[in-house]
Design an enzyme around this catalytic site. Structure first.
Site, PDB file in Angstrom:
ATOM      1  N   CYS A  75       0.873  -1.173   0.000  1.00 48.36           N
ATOM      2  CA  CYS A  75       0.000   0.000   0.000  1.00 48.36           C
ATOM      3  C   CYS A  75       0.912   1.225   0.000  1.00 48.36           C
ATOM      4  CB  CYS A  75      -0.885   0.010   1.240  1.00 48.36           C
ATOM      5  SG  CYS A  75      -1.843   1.532   1.418  1.00 48.36           S
ATOM      6  N   CYS A 208      -5.056   6.889  -3.614  1.00 49.59           N
ATOM      7  CA  CYS A 208      -4.478   5.537  -3.673  1.00 49.59           C
ATOM      8  C   CYS A 208      -3.058   5.704  -4.194  1.00 49.59           C
ATOM      9  CB  CYS A 208      -5.301   4.644  -4.606  1.00 49.59           C
ATOM     10  SG  CYS A 208      -4.601   2.985  -4.776  1.00 49.59           S
TER      11      CYS A 208
END
Ligand code: API
Length: 277
Positions: A75, A208
């Protein structure tokens, strides 16, 4: 009581727990614990949970979980948050490396900014036709630590990211792992805007990181942008993406941007256990 930090990486928000001394040893099922504390309004609420663990070969290792409890490889925004968390907790210095399922990640603190070196991107495929209802979406796909598809659209403002993002996330072509789905408008040779539907959050997020990188690299592969690329995400914040292209492959891929500590807290059992059981 389980101590945690709540942090935001450009609007992608996370719960971070230092689990090096086994803070979660009493938790029988971590994925269901994660799902419970990520629920907004009835618990802390977050896009994901990050556990910091000891590592024999890096400053630390982490486990990353999406809000639905799924554990995944990497991530980008969470990586930027964990770097600042590790520094603030004295787990690492301003320059550090940490182990993820995707590989070793290098990070460097620059004030409130964190610069992250990502793993080498892979599996770039351009112009894949994906049926969505009675339409065909042409997407590029690549892996920037986790799987992403990138679709270039004219106008992001009113675009139905949930409908098209969900359709791509579950499309046959990307099963069984599924994918994150990014919708991009290129705004100059060094800038683009992106909106992302995230696998494991199962909704659009305000940012993101690996998706911003995937969008910049897919646009660069089409000759639409050159490094560095400033990516404006749904929250309005900007990430800076740097990369080199050597013999057609993307190398030395970095992402940089602000992270914020929102608060420190202590979790009560009621935060994840349904009352009465
Ligand atoms: N939802 C992603 C993981 C988090 C990626 C995103 N939050 C980032 O900043 O890179 C997946 O399941 O592949």
């Amino acid at each position: 009581m389980i101590e945690f930090f709540k942090m935001s990486g450009s609007g992608n928000d996370f719960i971070l727990i230092d689990n090096r001394e086994g803070a979660l040893s009493s938790i029988k099922n971590i994925p269901s614990f994660v799902e419970a504390i990520c629920r907004r309004k009835v618990s802390v609420g977050a896009d994901g949970v990050i556990l910091v663990e000891r590592s024999p070969r890096a400053d630390f290792q982490w486990r990353f979980f999406n809000a639905d409890g799924s554990e995944v490889e990497m991530c980008g925004n969470g990586g930027r948050c964990v770097a600042r968390f590790a520094y603030l907790k004295g787990i690492a210095g301003e320059r550090m490396s940490f182990e993820t399922v995707a590989g070793l990640i290098d990070a460097e603190l620059r004030g409130d900014d964190v610069k992250l070196r990502l793993t080498e991107p892979s599996s770039l495929q351009a112009n894949q036709p994906i049926p969505v209802g009675d339409e065909i979406l042409t997407v590029d796909s690549l892996n920037t630590g986790v799987p992403h598809v990138v679709a270039f659209v004219e106008e992001l403002g009113g675009f139905d990211v949930f409908r098209y993002g969900r359709a791509l996330r579950y499309a046959e072509a990307f099963q069984p792992a599924g994918t994150n789905a990014n919708f991009v408008t290129v705004t100059s040779l060094h800038s683009l805007s992106v909106r992302t539907y995230e696998r494991g959050v199962e909704d659009e997020t305000l940012a993101c990181g690996t998706g911003s990188v995937a969008s910049a690299l897919a646009a660069a592969a089409r000759g639409l942008v050159e490094s560095p690329v400033e990516v404006t995400v749904r929250s309005g914040e900007r990430l800076k993406i740097h990369f080199e292209r050597i013999d057609g492959a993307f190398r030395n891929v970095y992402m940089e941007g602000r992270v914020r500590v929102i608060y420190e807290g202590r979790l009560w059992e009621e935060a994840w256990q349904e009352n009465g059981n």
